[in-house]
Design a protein around this motif. Structure first.
Motif, PDB file in Angstrom:
ATOM      1  N   TYR A 114      -7.891  11.776  -1.264  1.00  0.00           N
ATOM      2  CA  TYR A 114      -8.160  11.845   0.533  1.00  0.00           C
ATOM      3  C   TYR A 114      -7.222   9.946   0.726  1.00  0.00           C
ATOM      4  N   HIS A 115      -7.841   9.138   0.143  1.00  0.00           N
ATOM      5  CA  HIS A 115      -7.602   7.873   0.818  1.00  0.00           C
ATOM      6  C   HIS A 115      -5.778   7.080   0.058  1.00  0.00           C
ATOM      7  N   TYR A 116      -5.621   8.300  -1.120  1.00  0.00           N
ATOM      8  CA  TYR A 116      -4.218   8.239  -1.433  1.00  0.00           C
ATOM      9  C   TYR A 116      -3.493   8.489  -0.130  1.00  0.00           C
ATOM     10  N   TYR A 117      -4.056  10.190   0.685  1.00  0.00           N
ATOM     11  CA  TYR A 117      -3.060  10.398   2.141  1.00  0.00           C
ATOM     12  C   TYR A 117      -3.177   9.288   2.909  1.00  0.00           C
ATOM     13  N   GLU A 118      -4.832   9.258   3.601  1.00  0.00           N
ATOM     14  CA  GLU A 118      -5.435   8.416   4.495  1.00  0.00           C
ATOM     15  C   GLU A 118      -6.332   7.460   4.557  1.00  0.00           C
ATOM     16  N   PRO A 119      -5.691   6.240   3.853  1.00  0.00           N
ATOM     17  CA  PRO A 119      -6.385   4.584   3.558  1.00  0.00           C
ATOM     18  C   PRO A 119      -6.518   4.081   4.804  1.00  0.00           C
ATOM     19  N   PRO A 120      -7.417   3.149   4.761  1.00  0.00           N
ATOM     20  CA  PRO A 120      -8.343   2.218   5.223  1.00  0.00           C
ATOM     21  C   PRO A 120      -7.286   1.436   5.866  1.00  0.00           C
ATOM     22  N   VAL A 121      -6.168   1.159   5.365  1.00  0.00           N
ATOM     23  CA  VAL A 121      -5.338   0.408   6.695  1.00  0.00           C
ATOM     24  C   VAL A 121      -3.220   0.592   5.930  1.00  0.00           C
ATOM     25  N   GLY A 122      -2.173   0.511   6.624  1.00  0.00           N
ATOM     26  CA  GLY A 122      -1.406   0.885   6.452  1.00  0.00           C
ATOM     27  C   GLY A 122      -1.079   2.620   6.332  1.00  0.00           C
ATOM     28  N   GLU A 123       0.055   2.821   5.991  1.00  0.00           N
ATOM     29  CA  GLU A 123       1.250   4.185   5.223  1.00  0.00           C
ATOM     30  C   GLU A 123       0.051   4.818   4.199  1.00  0.00           C
ATOM     31  N   GLY A 124       0.366   6.016   4.499  1.00  0.00           N
ATOM     32  CA  GLY A 124      -0.329   7.212   3.271  1.00  0.00           C
ATOM     33  C   GLY A 124       0.720   7.442   2.653  1.00  0.00           C
ATOM     34  N   GLU A 125       0.236   8.105   1.335  1.00  0.00           N
ATOM     35  CA  GLU A 125       1.326   8.733   0.216  1.00  0.00           C
ATOM     36  C   GLU A 125       2.193   7.348   0.013  1.00  0.00           C
ATOM     37  N   THR A 126       2.262   6.253  -0.044  1.00  0.00           N
ATOM     38  CA  THR A 126       2.407   5.192  -0.461  1.00  0.00           C
ATOM     39  C   THR A 126       2.299   4.303  -2.701  1.00  0.00           C
ATOM     40  N   ALA A 127       2.982   3.494  -2.489  1.00  0.00           N
ATOM     41  CA  ALA A 127       2.262   3.088  -4.076  1.00  0.00           C
ATOM     42  C   ALA A 127       0.944   2.046  -3.341  1.00  0.00           C
ATOM     43  N   GLU A 128       1.013   1.590  -2.226  1.00  0.00           N
ATOM     44  CA  GLU A 128       0.088   1.029  -2.517  1.00  0.00           C
ATOM     45  C   GLU A 128      -1.081   1.365  -1.705  1.00  0.00           C
ATOM     46  N   SER A 129      -0.876   2.477  -0.727  1.00  0.00           N
ATOM     47  CA  SER A 129      -2.059   3.602  -0.691  1.00  0.00           C
ATOM     48  C   SER A 129      -2.462   3.934  -1.912  1.00  0.00           C
ATOM     49  N   ALA A 130      -2.090   4.391  -2.940  1.00  0.00           N
ATOM     50  CA  ALA A 130      -2.283   4.616  -4.547  1.00  0.00           C
ATOM     51  C   ALA A 130      -3.242   3.685  -4.854  1.00  0.00           C
ATOM     52  N   ARG A 131      -2.990   2.143  -4.246  1.00  0.00           N
ATOM     53  CA  ARG A 131      -3.409   1.624  -5.163  1.00  0.00           C
ATOM     54  C   ARG A 131      -4.920   0.770  -4.458  1.00  0.00           C
ATOM     55  N   VAL A 132      -5.119   1.684  -3.188  1.00  0.00           N
ATOM     56  CA  VAL A 132      -5.708   1.212  -2.359  1.00  0.00           C
ATOM     57  C   VAL A 132      -7.247   2.090  -2.541  1.00  0.00           C
TER      58      VAL A 132
END
Length: 499
Positions: A114-132
């Motif tokens: 869920y957080h990978y696709y809809e992170p608290p900030v920024g775009e989803g489905e990215t390396a950064e959203s995976a880390r977050v």
């Protein structure tokens, strides 16, 4: 039921009233049914007092760390020469199984996705959203929830085993409230604790039944994941946990807790080595560093300028959920922690389950993210199409012996289900018999049936979400009670050290 107190009867009446309210169709009470009212009250509390939950949870964590390094850390939860009732292995297994087991299995894959696709900030489905995504999974299941449990558990264990007070919530507040804990005020406090336990555990039982049913339908296509299957699961598991509850703490719960941890470790270690091992360990190491680095900012993060609802939908919701669970988990870990020192108790309750949870999310959540990013596994699509309960099984099917792993996972969910319900009947028995360390089987049987009936009826009527929301409402007044617990503990510690 000669042991029972007025709290028992008041709590049973409240439970029956909520069951009745929950099954009334929306067409009969369009504006005042349980779903509408509980959602409205919950939304108000989350939006108006989200800051209060964040500050309180963080204060509880700070309080725990201060106690570890304070002069109060040497105080024993019992007489000065008392030894712990359980070995470290059994102690860790018991508190972990009661505290989070079934939730970890349910959300271990789903939450990072869920957080990978809809992170608290920024775009989803990215390396950064995976880390977050991984960092927030660590955060939501890490130190904060266990600090909440530790505060309640420590207060109960200290006053019950050191000061020989009744093992109920109101008894902890006697240094502040005095004789008022023997009257209506005490009954209200204890009933609130019972209320939160009944509905919180019933919700988890419903979620567990859904996931067991989903796993069986995945493993055996002839079995359909329907409400009928879910109700049959509840009936079967109710029989199992009622049998376990009758054997007492030192047999059923002890044996099942050890079995839970062994099965969870077996499944986790197997997936660690057949899955993307280096990736998983890199995720664990990186996320641990990121979690520790960002702990303070995440602990107090709201989004007033962005006007984002993400912190309220996830972090504040979780903090309220853990606080609502604190009467149950705190009571149970207090009961099994007799003979530990304050320092030993807090370190054990805070660190051991937190580390295990982090490894669990690294293995299952990390593997899911690996499959989603590099193998195009479409796990999120499966979750959207077949339900969140299928997330774990969607991951396991990509590896050798996938069916065997799914079978082990179903058994694990069942044992966690049984342990949570078994522990809850024990705690409810304690809280409604003035803190009896060995509540009568008839009392435990009554609470076991009530929990299962609530879960079954609300599954049948589609009211499980309403029940979860209703249980979380109890977190607001109980947060205030927890703050008073901290004050009461400090006052009692100062009096003792000053002798």
């Amino acid at each position: 039921m000669k042991q029972t107190t007025i709290v028992f009867y008041v709590s049973v009446v409240i439970a029956l009233l909520f069951i009745t309210w929950g099954i009334i169709p929306e067409s009969v009470l369009p504006h005042y049914n349980l779903a509408v009212v509980s959602s409205t009250v919950h939304a108000f509390l989350i939006h108006k007092f989200g800051w209060f939950y964040l500050l309180s949870a963080t204060a509880f964590l700070i309080f725990c760390f201060v106690l570890i390094f304070s002069k109060y850390g040497n105080i024993r939860l019992g007489s000065d020469d008392e030894k712990p009732d359980y070995s470290y292995k059994t102690w860790f297994a018991m508190l972990f199984s009661a505290g989070m087991g079934i939730g970890l299995v349910f959300w271990g894959v789903a939450e990072p996705m869920y957080h990978y696709y809809e992170p608290p900030v920024g775009e989803g489905e990215t390396a950064e959203s995976a880390r977050v995504a991984m960092r927030y999974a660590f955060f939501h299941w890490g130190l904060h929830p266990w600090a909440i449990y530790a505060v309640v558990g420590l207060a109960l264990a200290y006053f019950q085993f050191r000061k020989k007070a009744p093992g109920v919530m109101s008894g902890v507040l006697r240094p502040i409230l005095g004789k008022r804990v023997d009257g209506v005020t005490g009954v209200a406090i204890d009933t609130l604790a019972v209320y939160a336990t009944i509905f919180g555990v019933a919700t988890s039982l419903g979620l567990g039944a859904i996931q067991i049913s989903g796993g069986l339908s995945h493993l055996i296509p002839a079995i359909n994941n329907t409400i009928t299957t879910q109700l049959m699961v509840i009936v079967i598991v109710t029989v199992l946990f009622m049998l376990s509850a009758q054997t007492g703490l030192d047999k059923g719960i002890k044996w099942l807790s050890d079995t839970n941890v062994a099965l969870a470790a077996l499944l986790m270690v197997f997936l660690l080595f057949v899955g993307p091992t280096n990736f998983i360990m890199d995720v664990f190491t990186t996320t641990l560093g990121s979690y520790l680095q960002n702990l303070s900012s995440m602990s107090l993060k709201l989004s007033p300028f962005e006007q984002s609802d993400w912190p309220r939908s996830w972090t504040i919701f979780y903090w309220a959920w853990w606080i609502a669970w604190a009467p149950f988990v705190g009571s149970f870990i207090a009961r099994v922690s007799r003979g530990r020192t304050v320092r030993e108790f807090i370190i054990g309750v805070l660190l051991v389950p937190t580390v295990f949870s982090m490894i669990w999310f690294s293995v299952f959540g990390g593997t899911a993210l690996y499959l989603e990013r590099f193998e195009q596994a479409n796990i999120m699509k499966i979750m959207n199409d077949a339900g969140v309960e299928m997330a774990l099984f969607a991951v396991l099917q990509h590896f050798p012996f996938g069916s065997l792993l799914a079978g082990i996972a179903i058994i694990l969910i069942c044992t966690f289900f049984v342990t949570s319900a078994d522990s809850a009947t024990f705690v409810l028995g304690m809280q409604t018999t003035n803190g009896s360390l060995n509540p009568a089987n008839s009392v435990k049987f009554t609470w076991g049936i009530i929990q299962s009936v609530i879960a079954a009826i609300l599954l049948w009527t589609g009211g499980l979400q309403s029940l979860q929301t209703a249980s979380i409402i109890a977190a607001f007044p109980f947060t205030i009670i927890m703050i008073l617990m901290v004050v009461s503990l400090l006052r009692a510690f100062r009096q003792e050290i000053g002798k």
